[in-house]
Design a protein around this motif. Structure first.
Motif, PDB file in Angstrom:
ATOM      1  N   TYR A 192       0.773  -1.130   0.115  1.00  0.00           N
ATOM      2  CA  TYR A 192      -0.270   0.022  -0.044  1.00  0.00           C
ATOM      3  C   TYR A 192       0.647   1.200  -0.069  1.00  0.00           C
ATOM      4  N   ASP A 193       1.014   2.108  -1.203  1.00  0.00           N
ATOM      5  CA  ASP A 193       1.714   3.255  -1.275  1.00  0.00           C
ATOM      6  C   ASP A 193       0.645   4.248  -0.972  1.00  0.00           C
ATOM      7  N   ASN A 194       0.735   4.875  -0.007  1.00  0.00           N
ATOM      8  CA  ASN A 194      -0.078   6.158   0.364  1.00  0.00           C
ATOM      9  C   ASN A 194       0.523   7.340   1.181  1.00  0.00           C
ATOM     10  N   PRO A 195       1.386   8.146   0.133  1.00  0.00           N
ATOM     11  CA  PRO A 195       2.163   8.940   1.023  1.00  0.00           C
ATOM     12  C   PRO A 195       1.569  10.012   1.532  1.00  0.00           C
ATOM     13  N   GLY A 196       0.309  10.476   1.083  1.00  0.00           N
ATOM     14  CA  GLY A 196      -0.386  11.490   1.890  1.00  0.00           C
ATOM     15  C   GLY A 196      -0.842  11.087   3.039  1.00  0.00           C
ATOM     16  N   THR A 197      -0.950   9.782   3.474  1.00  0.00           N
ATOM     17  CA  THR A 197      -0.943   9.482   4.816  1.00  0.00           C
ATOM     18  C   THR A 197       0.047   8.839   5.678  1.00  0.00           C
ATOM     19  N   THR A 198       0.869   8.182   5.127  1.00  0.00           N
ATOM     20  CA  THR A 198       1.991   7.592   5.810  1.00  0.00           C
ATOM     21  C   THR A 198       3.402   8.418   5.889  1.00  0.00           C
ATOM     22  N   HIS A 199       3.344   9.379   4.878  1.00  0.00           N
ATOM     23  CA  HIS A 199       4.576  10.268   4.395  1.00  0.00           C
ATOM     24  C   HIS A 199       5.794   9.592   3.908  1.00  0.00           C
ATOM     25  N   VAL A 200       5.729   8.277   3.431  1.00  0.00           N
ATOM     26  CA  VAL A 200       6.674   7.403   2.922  1.00  0.00           C
ATOM     27  C   VAL A 200       6.401   7.474   1.325  1.00  0.00           C
ATOM     28  N   SER A 201       7.502   7.629   0.812  1.00  0.00           N
ATOM     29  CA  SER A 201       7.141   7.930  -0.897  1.00  0.00           C
ATOM     30  C   SER A 201       8.099   6.619  -1.429  1.00  0.00           C
ATOM     31  N   PHE A 202       7.558   5.885  -2.133  1.00  0.00           N
ATOM     32  CA  PHE A 202       8.029   4.578  -2.876  1.00  0.00           C
ATOM     33  C   PHE A 202       8.828   5.268  -4.345  1.00  0.00           C
ATOM     34  N   THR A 203       9.928   4.839  -4.551  1.00  0.00           N
ATOM     35  CA  THR A 203      10.489   4.985  -5.799  1.00  0.00           C
ATOM     36  C   THR A 203      10.164   3.778  -6.754  1.00  0.00           C
ATOM     37  N   ASP A 204      10.273   3.628  -8.013  1.00  0.00           N
ATOM     38  CA  ASP A 204      10.179   2.587  -8.926  1.00  0.00           C
ATOM     39  C   ASP A 204      11.216   1.409  -8.365  1.00  0.00           C
ATOM     40  N   GLU A 205      12.324   1.922  -7.999  1.00  0.00           N
ATOM     41  CA  GLU A 205      13.260   0.919  -7.578  1.00  0.00           C
ATOM     42  C   GLU A 205      12.972   0.365  -6.361  1.00  0.00           C
ATOM     43  N   LEU A 206      12.445   0.860  -5.454  1.00  0.00           N
ATOM     44  CA  LEU A 206      12.000   0.245  -4.347  1.00  0.00           C
ATOM     45  C   LEU A 206      10.390  -0.740  -4.641  1.00  0.00           C
ATOM     46  N   TYR A 207       9.667  -0.147  -5.577  1.00  0.00           N
ATOM     47  CA  TYR A 207       8.650  -1.168  -5.773  1.00  0.00           C
ATOM     48  C   TYR A 207       9.370  -2.466  -6.222  1.00  0.00           C
ATOM     49  N   ALA A 208      10.479  -2.353  -7.049  1.00  0.00           N
ATOM     50  CA  ALA A 208      11.140  -3.558  -7.746  1.00  0.00           C
ATOM     51  C   ALA A 208      11.414  -4.396  -6.549  1.00  0.00           C
ATOM     52  N   LEU A 209      12.289  -3.779  -5.483  1.00  0.00           N
ATOM     53  CA  LEU A 209      12.744  -4.738  -4.364  1.00  0.00           C
ATOM     54  C   LEU A 209      11.768  -5.258  -3.651  1.00  0.00           C
ATOM     55  N   ILE A 210      10.621  -4.514  -3.081  1.00  0.00           N
ATOM     56  CA  ILE A 210       9.650  -5.150  -2.461  1.00  0.00           C
ATOM     57  C   ILE A 210       8.897  -6.040  -3.283  1.00  0.00           C
ATOM     58  N   ALA A 211       8.527  -5.926  -4.618  1.00  0.00           N
ATOM     59  CA  ALA A 211       7.679  -6.998  -5.304  1.00  0.00           C
ATOM     60  C   ALA A 211       8.169  -8.248  -5.622  1.00  0.00           C
ATOM     61  N   ALA A 212       9.642  -8.229  -5.395  1.00  0.00           N
ATOM     62  CA  ALA A 212      10.390  -9.614  -5.620  1.00  0.00           C
ATOM     63  C   ALA A 212       9.721 -10.688  -4.996  1.00  0.00           C
ATOM     64  N   PRO A 213       9.417 -10.891  -3.635  1.00  0.00           N
ATOM     65  CA  PRO A 213       9.331 -12.111  -2.816  1.00  0.00           C
ATOM     66  C   PRO A 213       7.896 -12.612  -3.408  1.00  0.00           C
ATOM     67  N   PRO A 214       7.740 -13.916  -3.626  1.00  0.00           N
ATOM     68  CA  PRO A 214       6.521 -14.549  -4.311  1.00  0.00           C
ATOM     69  C   PRO A 214       5.278 -14.127  -3.565  1.00  0.00           C
ATOM     70  N   GLN A 215       5.354 -13.640  -2.201  1.00  0.00           N
ATOM     71  CA  GLN A 215       4.120 -13.606  -1.478  1.00  0.00           C
ATOM     72  C   GLN A 215       3.344 -12.069  -1.841  1.00  0.00           C
ATOM     73  N   VAL A 216       4.152 -11.215  -2.370  1.00  0.00           N
ATOM     74  CA  VAL A 216       3.733  -9.990  -3.224  1.00  0.00           C
ATOM     75  C   VAL A 216       2.914 -10.312  -4.046  1.00  0.00           C
ATOM     76  N   ALA A 217       1.479 -10.030  -4.288  1.00  0.00           N
ATOM     77  CA  ALA A 217       0.535 -10.208  -5.021  1.00  0.00           C
ATOM     78  C   ALA A 217       0.355  -8.847  -6.018  1.00  0.00           C
ATOM     79  N   SER A 218       0.353  -7.661  -5.342  1.00  0.00           N
ATOM     80  CA  SER A 218      -0.282  -6.734  -5.932  1.00  0.00           C
ATOM     81  C   SER A 218       0.319  -5.255  -5.218  1.00  0.00           C
ATOM     82  N   ILE A 219       0.465  -4.155  -5.924  1.00  0.00           N
ATOM     83  CA  ILE A 219       0.681  -2.894  -5.368  1.00  0.00           C
ATOM     84  C   ILE A 219      -0.463  -2.011  -5.555  1.00  0.00           C
TER      85      ILE A 219
END
Length: 285
Positions: free
Chosen positions: A131-158
Motif C-alpha cells: 500500500y503506497d499511500n504517501p499522503g497518509t504515511t509520508h513514505v514515498s516509494f521509488t520505482d526501484e523500491l517497488y522492484a525490491l519489495i515486489a520480488a518475494p512471491p508473497q507480494v501479489a499487488s501494489i
C-alpha cells in the motif's frame, strides 16, 4: 482477487467502541453489491485508530459476513513486531490476503521500508498487497523500491496513488511501474475521482470505475465518473474519509459520530450537502 473493484468500508464506532453489528451490515451490503473483494482495516477503515483487539474483531466479522467474497485485511502498524501480530490475527480470522502500508512517525529510509516488507513476507502464508499511500504515511516509494519489495512471491499487488490526469502520462506511469515489477504482480489504483483514469491507463484493480473500464468501455467509465462529479467534489473539499462516514450515517447504516476521536465528522451545512448529493445521485440504491 487482485483485479476489479476492492471495497474499503469504514470500521464504525458506537460510543467509542467497535460497532460489530453495524460493521457486519456494511460488509453484507458490499458482498451483495458484487464487489470483487473487500478490504477491512484500510485507511477508510480507521486502522491506525484501533487497538489490536478491535482489529482482530473487525477481521473476524469481515470474513464471517463477506460470504464468498474474499477479504483482505490491513496490518499496518508503527512497529514490525506489531505488524507480525496483526498478520497472525488476520490469517487466523481467515483473510485471503493482507494489505501493508509502511506506517511511521519517524522518517523511514528505503532500506527500512524494504526491511519491513522483507520481515513480514517471510512469515506470511497468504498474499500481500503493498500500500503506497504517501499522503497518509509520508513514505514515498521509488520505482526501484517497488522492484525490491515486489520480488518475494508473497507480494501479489501494489496499490499506487492516483495517476496523472493526462491519458498518455497516466499510461506511461503505469507502464514504468510494470517494467520494474514481476508480471505476476498486479497494479491497483487508489483515489476516487481519478480511478477511471488509472484503470484506463492499464491498472488491474481499483482499491477504494466501474467494470466498464475493466471491460474496455472507456467512454462508459468516464461518463459514469463524470456523473459522480458532485461526490468527487465533496471528497476534494472534505476528504473521502469524512464524507463516506457522513453518507453511512445519513443512510442509517452506522451510528451518529461513528469516527474515532479526535477525528470529527462533518458540520451541519456539509452534512446537508452530502444528503443532497446522495439523493441526487440515487446513492441509496
Amino acid at each position: 482477487m487482485f483485479t476489479g473493484l476492492s471495497a474499503f468500508p469504514h470500521t464504525p464506532l458506537r460510543d467509542d467502541a467497535f460497532d460489530a453489528p453495524a460493521y457486519a451490515r456494511l460488509i453484507e451490503h458490499l458482498a451483495q453489491a458484487g464487489v470483487d473483494s473487500i478490504t477491512a482495516l484500510g485507511s477508510t477503515g480507521s486502522y491506525m485508530y484501533l487497538d489490536r483487539e478491535e482489529r482482530r474483531q473487525a477481521a473476524e466479522v469481515a470474513v464471517q459476513h463477506a460470504g464468498s467474497v474474499p477479504v483482505m485485511v490491513g496490518i499496518g502498524a508503527l512497529r514490525t513486531s506489531q505488524v507480525h501480530r496483526l498478520a497472525e490475527d488476520a490469517q487466523n480470522a481467515g483473510a485471503s490476503a493482507v494489505l501493508l502500508a509502511p506506517a511511521t512517525y519517524q522518517p523511514l529510509s528505503d532500506d527500512e521500508v524494504y526491511g519491513l516488507f522483507e520481515d513480514v513476507t517471510a512469515e506470511l502464508s497468504v498474499p500481500l498487497v503493498v500500500y503506497d499511500n504517501p499522503g497518509t504515511t509520508h513514505v514515498s516509494f521509488t520505482d526501484e523500491l517497488y522492484a525490491l519489495i515486489a520480488a518475494p512471491p508473497q507480494v501479489a499487488s501494489i496499490k499506487i496513488p492516483g495517476v496523472p490526469a493526462e491519458p498518455g502520462a497516466a499510461a506511461d506511469r503505469v507502464q514504468r511501474i510494470r517494467a520494474h515489477i514481476p508480471a505476476t504482480v498486479t497494479v491497483g489504483v487508489s483515489g476516487d475521482g481519478a480511478a477511471a483514469r488509472g484503470l484506463i491507463a492499464g491498472c488491474d484493480a481499483w482499491y477504494s470505475v466501474t467494470r466498464a473500464a475493466l471491460s474496455g468501455d472507456h467512454a462508459g467509465a468516464l461518463a459514469e465518473f463524470a456523473r459522480l462529479e458532485p461526490l468527487w467534489t465533496l471528497f476534494a473539499e472534505h476528504g473521502s474519509y469524512r464524507v463516506t462516514a457522513a453518507i453511512a450515517e445519513h443512510l442509517g447504516l452506522v451510528a451518529a459520530e461513528c469516527l474515532p476521536r479526535p477525528v470529527q465528522g462533518l458540520g451541519r451545512s456539509a452534512r446537508a450537502r452530502v444528503a443532497q448529493v446522495v439523493e441526487e445521485l440515487q446513492l441509496t440504491e
